[in-house]
Design an enzyme around this catalytic site. Structure first.
Site, PDB file in Angstrom:
ATOM      1  N   ASN A 117       0.840  -1.211   0.000  1.00 42.82           N
ATOM      2  CA  ASN A 117       0.000   0.000   0.000  1.00 42.82           C
ATOM      3  C   ASN A 117       0.869   1.254   0.000  1.00 42.82           C
ATOM      4  OD1 ASN A 117       0.856  -0.450   2.644  1.00 42.82           O
ATOM      5  ND2 ASN A 117      -0.962   0.499   3.544  1.00 42.82           N
TER       6      ASN A 117
ATOM      7  N   ASP B 255      -3.764  -4.969   1.631  1.00 42.68           N
ATOM      8  CA  ASP B 255      -3.670  -4.575   3.047  1.00 42.68           C
ATOM      9  C   ASP B 255      -3.801  -3.069   3.258  1.00 42.68           C
ATOM     10  OD1 ASP B 255      -3.173  -5.129   5.902  1.00 42.68           O
ATOM     11  OD2 ASP B 255      -1.461  -3.821   5.537  1.00 42.68           O
TER      12      ASP B 255
ATOM     13  N   ASP C  57       3.381  -5.529  11.834  1.00 43.13           N
ATOM     14  CA  ASP C  57       2.560  -4.509  11.166  1.00 43.13           C
ATOM     15  C   ASP C  57       3.208  -3.134  11.369  1.00 43.13           C
ATOM     16  OD1 ASP C  57       0.625  -3.235   9.706  1.00 43.13           O
ATOM     17  OD2 ASP C  57      -1.052  -3.802  11.000  1.00 43.13           O
TER      18      ASP C  57
ATOM     19  N   GLY D 216      -1.546   3.486  13.169  1.00 42.95           N
ATOM     20  CA  GLY D 216      -0.340   2.679  12.993  1.00 42.95           C
ATOM     21  C   GLY D 216       0.661   2.823  14.111  1.00 42.95           C
TER      22      GLY D 216
END
Lengths: 434, 310
Positions: free
Chosen positions: A96, A154, A309, A328
């Site tokens: 992404n 994702d 992640d 995030g």
């Protein structure tokens, strides 16, 4: 270069040995596991690892390296170094980016930039859909041939069910798995936190667990029907784990990973910090019951891998009120220690072997065949090694990070069990060598 | 009592004794409002900035009056639209205000957590939360507590029923915390789509039927219904809302005989409350407004003029 790792306990990807052994590395390969006498000229590359654990190089199936297009947050060189410093010898870069990795030449770009970087091996994931728009399939076969190791949109699910059905069918022969980000976007629209305690305390929109679970159920049915495996990433809820567990019991080709932050934190961190943007992440930090269930999933084999992640941001982007901040958490450089410290604090609910498996043979099994020799220590295999020091305790100081991200909820936390050396194909890419 | 607070972000860090101490102080302040000269020099030489990112008339004016009656120097800093449109971050604005010598900042901001964020960024200035998104509005809760406490004598064991959009209401959230601390029992009613999923941590209970919910209630608190909730599909129409949950005379009859009718304003007539109730003898809506000035004076006095430490 010849490297000799002496006197370490060997974790071969499945079992942790009881007796100390030596590992001799030559020409990028593991030459010998057993007893080796240091030879003349090797003194500089001989390491006494008494009390340390020598593992196959750790694999992180899910990192955001922001390259191309968002290099102020991270780039492939900084991300690869950060990964190496966190004990990872291989990371899978999510597609992404800007532009998204949706064609063979962009897959090649990530591979090339990874190869010219100093740290961990960077393997590219490609998008499922062209432009990551969720509208039509990207050139999946060409990306597979170019080296893509996963297909995922994702950041978003492949929310059109018919398209996911086609993607699963189409990739059945490609040997590259589809990684689904499980989220029903209509259920989670506008959500900032978990639907439950934190949404109630804050008044913020909550993402209900049903958003994740309904997408997992959809994916399981589509996988079963198409005969194609599916991997669910960052499963965050008890119900999500239960759905995966049931599918596995039925013998379906369904796998799942969980993140370090969902294992270590829950939504009380969001509320107790008075909505500090450091704790803003998607899927949101969920309840302590959900967190406990992730650990159960780890112990009973439902979970196949632990991921970071890793989602780096510039401090100027993240240092804003919660509601205005992006989602995030940056964690590559302390994730292993964070999770193993939590494992220890929970009274070691599973053997250490199980934990190490989830960073080695567990994720390696999900990569294309080409990489099936990763995640294990075997004579003749690639010399990807992570050395873990169970004795060391350190406090996280992101100002020393190789990552460009400096804002993290882990700052100031003290963890034990740190990786102290990372080797990729016989090159030491990270090492605190005495 | 030794006063330890210097800022107010939410009431969850305040003890009952602290709230009661403030209420007693507010009483003295309210007496002041009836004097011909409504000014005391308590905050002379102090600079208070009212930093408002959302349009607000009553909260801003109420704070401003409180500041002026206490002789503080007052600056109103209004930022229309979101801070990102304006181009300056809240962090930069915070540091700018501090550099100008602000002793206190009253902040109203659309983002949850913005008041706590501002407090973290400021080394010296005190911060008063004038409403942070859907999260908290502690001075509203204090003025509501003061209004009810004065009328009812005490709040121990009193029943407060809040009806309306609980999930998106900073007023409801701070009131649930504050009234609970003061010993009241809080019952909620309204459409389940406007209800927080987890009421346990607030110690509140839900009663679907508003007639049951207000039974024997000493306080009936109506929340403002925003049109945008209808646009989000959380209820079908304002009319249906009024017919199901709106406070009309029939509903109020089900409450205790002298029950107080409260509303944070501004009122949507014939949405959450009908005029006969809003303007009726039991309505405390205007008393709330008056309380607001007194309570904010007491707050500023204790935190800035007194011995506030934290």
């Amino acid at each position: 270069m010849t490297i000799l790792l002496r006197n370490g306990l060997i974790f071969d990807g499945e079992k942790l040995g009881e007796k100390a052994k030596d590992v001799l590395i030559e020409g990028g390969k593991i030459q010998k596991v057993g007893e080796t006498q240091p030879q003349r000229g090797m003194e500089n590359h001989t390491y006494d690892l008494d009390g340390k654990i020598v593992c196959p190089g750790f694999i992180d199936l899910h990192v955001h390296l922001r390259d191309p297009g968002q290099e102020w947050r991270e780039d492939i060189p900084s991300g690869a170094l950060a990964a190496a410093a966190g004990g990872f010898s291989t990371v899978v870069a999510m597609p992404n980016t800007d532009p998204p990795i949706d064609c063979a030449s962009l897959v090649q770009y990530v591979m090339n930039r990874g190869m010219s970087s100093q740290g961990a091996r960077v393997l590219p994931a490609g998008t499922v859909t062209k432009g990551r728009s969720g509208e039509r399939l990207a050139e999946l076969a060409k990306m597979a041939a170019a080296g893509a190791v996963f297909f995922t949109d994702d950041g978003s699910p492949v929310w059109k069910s018919g398209l996911l059905h086609k993607a699963l069918l189409y990739t059945r022969n490609l040997g590259v798995r589809i990684m689904e980000h499980p989220e029903d976007l209509d259920l989670s629209r506008g959500a900032q936190v978990n639907w439950g305690y934190s949404s109630s305390r804050s008044g913020l929109k909550g993402s209900p667990v049903s958003s994740e679970v309904s997408d997992i159920h959809r994916g399981i049915h589509l996988s079963e029907e198409t005969g194609s495996p599916v991997h669910f990433t960052h499963v965050s809820s008890k119900k999500g784990i239960e759905a995966v567990r049931l599918a596995k019991r039925q013998g379906l080709s369904v796998t799942a990973d969980v993140t370090c932050h969902h294992l270590v934190l829950d939504e009380s961190a969001v509320v107790d910090s008075r909505y500090d943007s450091l704790f803003k992440v998607n899927p949101p930090l969920r309840s302590s019951t959900d967190r406990d269930a992730l650990w159960e999933g780890i112990c009973d084999g439902t979970v196949d891998a632990i991921i970071t992640d890793h989602a780096p941001y510039h401090s100027d982007e993240k240092d804003v009120p919660f509601q205005e901040a992006p989602f995030g958490i940056a964690s590559l450089e302390c994730a292993v220690a964070a999770v193993l410290t939590e494992w220890n604090n929970r009274g070691k609910p599973c053997p250490l072997e199980r934990m190490l498996y989830l960073w080695t043979a567990g994720p390696a099994r999900l990569l294309p065949k080409k990489w099936s020799n990763l995640g294990k220590i075997r004579e003749g295999g690639p010399a990807d090694i992570t050395v873990l020091d169970p004795g060391i305790e350190k406090t996280v100081d992101p100002s020393l990070w190789r990552s460009k991200a400096k804002m993290t909820p882990w700052k100031g936390r003290t963890f034990a069990n740190w990786p102290i050396m990372t080797i990729v194909e016989g090159r030491i890419v990270f090492g605190e060598t005495e | 009592m030794e006063w330890k607070h210097r800022s107010l972000i939410d009431l969850d860090t305040w003890s009952r004794e602290e709230i009661e101490y403030l209420l007693e102080n507010a009483k003295n302040m309210e007496d002041l409002l009836d004097r011909p000269i409504k000014k005391v020099p308590a905050l002379r030489g102090k600079l208070v900035v009212n930093l408002f990112y959302e349009p607000s008339t009553r909260t801003r004016v109420s704070f401003e009056l409180a500041e002026k009656f206490l002789s503080a120097d007052v600056v109103n800093w209004s930022v229309s639209g979101s801070s990102s449109v304006k181009g300056e971050t809240l962090r930069d604005t915070a540091w700018t205000l501090e550099s100008m010598g602000a002793d206190a900042v009253v902040i109203r901001h659309g983002a949850v957590g913005s008041a706590a964020y501002l407090k973290n960024k400021l080394k010296r200035s005190a911060v008063f939360n004038g409403g942070d998104g859907t999260h908290a509005h502690p001075t509203q809760a204090l003025l509501d507590i003061y209004t009810a406490w004065k009328r009812l004598g005490h709040l121990d064991g009193k029943k407060m029923t809040i009806i309306g959009d609980i999930q998106h209401s900073r007023v409801a959230r701070s009131n649930m915390i504050g009234f609970k601390t003061m010993g009241a029992n809080v019952v909620l009613s309204g459409p389940p789509t406007l209800l927080p999923p987890d009421l346990e941590s607030f110690g509140a209970v839900y009663e679907a039927n508003p007639f049951e919910a207000v039974k024997e209630a000493d306080i009936v608190y109506l929340l403002r219904i925003q049109k945008e909730r209808q646009d989000e599909g959380l209820f079908p129409s304002l009319d249906e809302y009024f017919l199901t949950y709106g406070a009309d005379e029939r509903l109020i009859k089900a409450a205790a005989k002298e029950a107080l009718i409260m509303h944070p304003g501004p009122v949507n007539r014939r949405v959450e409350i009908e005029s006969a109730v809003a303007d009726g003898p039991q309505s405390a809506i205007l008393a709330q407004v008056r309380s607001g000035v007194a309570v904010r004076m007491a707050l500023l006095y204790l935190c800035l003029g007194g011995a506030g430490k934290e």
